[in-house]
Design a protein around this motif. Structure first.
Motif: not given
Length: 413
Positions: A304-315, A327-333, A359-361
């Motif tokens: 239920r929490n907002n959970v993001t990962s630094s590796f977008p490939e998991i989406t 993904p939930v958040t688009v950031e970083g590399k 949610d956020r870019v």
């Protein structure tokens, strides 16, 4: 078996002892009560100024009176063109993308309180709803809903089901807690968890970095398992870095049918797979856990929490579909995410980017997204569509020029 049980109990007692020492060392202070913001009657005079910004530096808008934002999931080209005459909306979207949530909120409140902005005012309402949803602030969301219903005489957006509300006494510090674990993941991580326990009282976002982890120990697994469960209960947003590799290292110390000194590594593995939304991998691991400990396999429950990962490939799903899930958040590399999108574009036209979970870019990431999508859009006959975009991201995309290479349709509330 008796010997194994004794060892297991000893390990659990060791974990309990470490946690007890942590609780003794940490001075617990109650965070300050967050002031409830009344949209109709602000608790502090704004005078249309905030941090030196002029909130009235906007132009009036002229749009068709029959356009009602709440009844459409896609803005027309003319409506978007007109909405750009209100730079505050774009400024607020950019501030939100840069992590300046409180300033963005005040700017949007200023717009909703000045109806001369026309349809821009209605967009600001929807942006505020999205802001409160993303930050888990149910009180402000519901307060805004009452004002919306009174003003527009129509049903307001509803608070999403199963969305954890932010506690009223949780401080709204927007900085994220960053905890980087050492190469040896054992009882020594207690220092990292003490930092986590102290800092999480002041922030609603926690970043757990497993990049350096090379060895995994059951005691360390038990300590982190309890910490993650506490973070889930408190509704913290989680950013997991190199979590998939960390899960593989946990799996490397497990063996089906072999009961080690504690179940903690198994349970932590299942917890991380759930946080990463790896349902298939979770089900396989839960069956191995079931066979090993002769218990019923736990059921998969999406966090239920907002959970993001630094590796977008998991989406990217195992089987490619006609819609690419952002993904939930688009950031970083952005390299991996853009590569996956390019692979999707090679197989599907139009390229449909599903933003229902987005949610956020991050501001800088939006520029990378534009530069990465531009070559795809330049191909003859290729079209790109962003679907189910929230209003904050929609205004950011328009400010950054993504509207020039893609169609952007907003989320239905």
């Amino acid at each position: 078996m008796i010997a194994q049980r004794h060892v297991a109990r000893a390990t659990e007692r060791k974990i309990d002892a470490i946690e007890f020492e942590m609780s003794r060392d940490i001075v617990k202070t109650r965070p300050p009560v967050v002031t409830k913001l009344d949209i109709s009657e602000p608790t502090q005079p704004m005078d249309n100024k905030y941090h030196g910004m002029d909130f009235q530096s906007t132009l009036p808008m002229m749009l068709p009176t029959d356009y009602l934002l709440g009844q459409h999931s896609e803005l027309s080209a003319s409506a978007i063109a007109q909405s750009e005459s209100v730079p505050l909306l774009e400024e607020a979207a950019i501030l939100f993308a840069s992590g300046q949530n409180q300033v963005a909120e005040q700017m949007l409140i200023s717009v909703v309180k000045h109806p001369q902005h026309g349809i821009g005012t209605e967009i600001a309402w929807q942006m505020l709803f999205d802001l409160y949803r993303i930050t888990h602030d149910q009180y402000k969301f519901e307060s805004l809903s009452l004002d919306y219903a009174n003003k527009f005489e129509t049903s307001p957006p509803l608070w999403p089901e199963n969305m954890p509300a932010m506690e009223q006494d949780t401080p709204q510090d927007q900085s994220s807690v960053n905890v980087t674990f050492p190469s040896k993941f054992d009882a020594g991580i207690v220092k990292n968890l003490e930092k986590l326990q102290q800092s999480s009282l002041k922030s609603h976002s926690v970043r757990l970095d497993f990049t350096r982890v090379k060895e995994v120990d059951p005691v360390g697994c038990g300590l982190l398992l309890r910490a993650i469960k506490n973070l889930k209960k408190s509704g913290h947003d989680l950013m997991l870095v190199h979590a998939q590799e960390f899960a593989d290292k946990i799996r490397g110390i497990l063996q089906v049918g072999r009961r080690d000194e504690t179940e903690a590594p198994w349970l932590l593995l299942l917890e991380i797979l759930q946080l990463l939304h790896f349902q298939k991998a979770f089900e396989e691991a839960s069956m191995d856990y079931c066979v090993t400990f002769e218990v019923s396999p736990p059921a998969f429950e999406a966090p239920r929490n907002n959970v993001t990962s630094s590796f977008p490939e998991i989406t990217l799903p195992e089987e490619m579909s006609d819609k690419f899930p952002m993904p939930v958040t688009v950031e970083g590399k952005m390299d991996i995410l853009l590569k996956n999108i390019a692979d999707q574009a090679a197989n599907y036209n139009p390229l449909v980017l599903d933003c229902s979970r987005l949610d956020r870019v991050e501001f800088s990431a939006s520029a990378d997204l534009l530069s990465g999508l531009a070559p795809i859009a330049a191909k003859k006959g290729m079209s790109i569509r962003f679907e189910e975009v929230n209003y904050l991201v929609m205004m950011l995309f328009h400010a950054m020029g993504l509207k020039n290479i893609a169609t952007i349709s907003t989320r239905k509330h």
